[in-house]
Design a protein around this motif. Sequence first.
Motif, mmCIF file in Angstrom:
data_model
loop_
_atom_site.group_PDB
_atom_site.id
_atom_site.type_symbol
_atom_site.label_atom_id
_atom_site.label_comp_id
_atom_site.label_asym_id
_atom_site.label_seq_id
_atom_site.Cartn_x
_atom_site.Cartn_y
_atom_site.Cartn_z
ATOM 1 N N ASN A 147 0.806 -1.228 0.000
ATOM 2 C CA ASN A 147 0.000 0.000 0.000
ATOM 3 C C ASN A 147 0.838 1.278 0.000
ATOM 4 O O ASN A 147 0.330 2.363 0.293
ATOM 5 C CB ASN A 147 -0.982 0.012 1.173
ATOM 6 C CG ASN A 147 -2.220 0.848 0.855
ATOM 7 O OD1 ASN A 147 -2.607 0.984 -0.306
ATOM 8 N ND2 ASN A 147 -2.833 1.415 1.874
ATOM 9 N N THR A 150 0.230 3.773 -5.511
ATOM 10 C CA THR A 150 -1.062 4.353 -5.856
ATOM 11 C C THR A 150 -1.608 3.634 -7.080
ATOM 12 O O THR A 150 -1.054 3.756 -8.181
ATOM 13 C CB THR A 150 -0.946 5.858 -6.154
ATOM 14 O OG1 THR A 150 -0.510 6.532 -4.970
ATOM 15 C CG2 THR A 150 -2.284 6.433 -6.593
ATOM 16 N N LYS A 183 -7.671 5.052 -3.419
ATOM 17 C CA LYS A 183 -6.850 6.256 -3.517
ATOM 18 C C LYS A 183 -7.698 7.437 -4.008
ATOM 19 O O LYS A 183 -8.662 7.258 -4.756
ATOM 20 C CB LYS A 183 -5.667 6.023 -4.464
ATOM 21 C CG LYS A 183 -4.699 4.943 -3.981
ATOM 22 C CD LYS A 183 -4.078 5.290 -2.633
ATOM 23 C CE LYS A 183 -2.951 4.349 -2.213
ATOM 24 N NZ LYS A 183 -3.374 2.976 -1.955
ATOM 25 N N GLU A 184 -7.296 8.619 -3.567
ATOM 26 C CA GLU A 184 -8.074 9.826 -3.818
ATOM 27 C C GLU A 184 -8.289 10.080 -5.311
ATOM 28 O O GLU A 184 -7.345 10.057 -6.103
ATOM 29 C CB GLU A 184 -7.365 11.027 -3.191
ATOM 30 C CG GLU A 184 -8.199 12.302 -3.216
ATOM 31 C CD GLU A 184 -7.552 13.433 -2.430
ATOM 32 O OE1 GLU A 184 -8.171 14.503 -2.337
ATOM 33 O OE2 GLU A 184 -6.429 13.235 -1.923
ATOM 34 N N LYS A 186 -9.373 8.353 -7.626
ATOM 35 C CA LYS A 186 -9.107 7.259 -8.550
ATOM 36 C C LYS A 186 -10.372 6.425 -8.700
ATOM 37 O O LYS A 186 -11.467 6.871 -8.361
ATOM 38 C CB LYS A 186 -7.937 6.415 -8.048
ATOM 39 C CG LYS A 186 -6.614 7.176 -7.953
ATOM 40 C CD LYS A 186 -6.070 7.541 -9.327
ATOM 41 C CE LYS A 186 -4.692 8.152 -9.232
ATOM 42 N NZ LYS A 186 -4.118 8.465 -10.567
ATOM 43 N N LEU A 208 -12.864 9.900 -0.255
ATOM 44 C CA LEU A 208 -11.710 10.132 -1.132
ATOM 45 C C LEU A 208 -12.108 10.605 -2.531
ATOM 46 O O LEU A 208 -11.248 10.796 -3.386
ATOM 47 C CB LEU A 208 -10.894 8.842 -1.261
ATOM 48 C CG LEU A 208 -10.251 8.309 0.020
ATOM 49 C CD1 LEU A 208 -9.608 6.955 -0.226
ATOM 50 C CD2 LEU A 208 -9.213 9.301 0.539
ATOM 51 N N THR A 210 -13.463 8.808 -4.664
ATOM 52 C CA THR A 210 -13.140 7.672 -5.527
ATOM 53 C C THR A 210 -14.399 7.246 -6.272
ATOM 54 O O THR A 210 -15.472 7.131 -5.676
ATOM 55 C CB THR A 210 -12.635 6.489 -4.673
ATOM 56 O OG1 THR A 210 -11.496 6.896 -3.930
ATOM 57 C CG2 THR A 210 -12.278 5.294 -5.539
#
Length: 410
Positions: A147, A150, A183-184, A186, A208, A210
């Motif tokens: 992790n 990204t 992930k932000e 994404k 996020l 997302t």
Amino acid sequence: MNEIETWLESRIGLNFRSGLERMRQAISLLDHPEENYPIIHVTGTNGKGSTIAFMSQLFVQHEKKVGTFTSPHMASIHDRICINHEPISDNDFIRIGHRIQAMEKQLLQPLSYFEILTLMALLYFNEEQVEVALIEVGIGGLLDTTNVLTGDIAVVTSVGLDHQETLGDSIVAIAEQKAGIFKEKKIAVIGPLAEEARRVCELRANELETVLYEYGRDFSFSKGQFFSSDVNIPHLKLSLAGTYQEENAAVALQSFLLFMGQHSWQVKIELVRKALQETHWAGRLEYFERGIYLDGAHNLPALSRLVEFIRQQGQKEIFLLFGALKRKNYQGMLSYLQQELPHVQLFVTTFEDDGAANEQDFTNGLYIASYQDFIEQFIKSANDNQLLFVTGSLYFIAEVRAFLLEKEID
């Protein structure tokens, strides 16, 4: 065993749960190889490997250069790091291992087995300039070694009770770990999850920003047809056995289509059909001659899928051989099998692993001292109406698989 494999073996058991700072420092010292290619990051209690296998085959059929990092391995440690299904060579494995050894001298703590392998994969994929890397989480997600990267797309195949000592003892707690790879701004794709797990993923995605795609809401797979808001693909056949593989194939296909769309790459439906029909994944309901199936059902959620498949075998006479690690809930798994499959002949055994459960650990099931002798006897005497399922730890399955493949060569 080469010198880097020996070095890795010395790090088995050297695990850390103190955060990701050491890995962040390591990839920084290696000039962030993971930033030079797009990544699909995959987690889940079960189905990770099969989903990556489907995705990898989809990309290969479309002539893309795809790297895969998976665990554990079935035959060789090199199998964990592949490009277009080809394991990393011995020379590359040693050379990249030496680079990590040199870098490690700048760290305050030694790297663990899995950290080293993760770094090797990230470096190798960068050197080989892959067009996409499929990276499988080791355990959980949020605090997993992988992790530090990204992912352009985060995938959660399933959420069930496993590794509770590390991830928490509830579906919500485990789902929070899995959703930790989002992930932000994404994309995330989730399989069919229990409502409480699905809600955790939705909340994390909202936090996020997302974009979340959910199985059953945004895409699905039924009776050989894939459905989504963008495309319907009929006449699909899967090479992997088990109805649950439709769910894994759907998650893989949705992720693949989203990634191809991101890069404006053309998708050919005939190649999609070919890829799904030709996907193979060792040790997951893998069929060998003479009625033998190998299935690494190493936790209760996975066992429930195996039970579902066994029940579909009609009037076949079923034998089941089980081997597990002591650190797993093997007694609970055995009790489940006896409860759900009362007419199946259940046998337990041990294997060549220091952590394997043995005769003293088992209180139910008929103990078999030598699984090799048991399997050889089954091969000699079984008729067309009999099936043997070998299941439990993936390490056990890998050992049995090597034994069966050696017999085929002989």
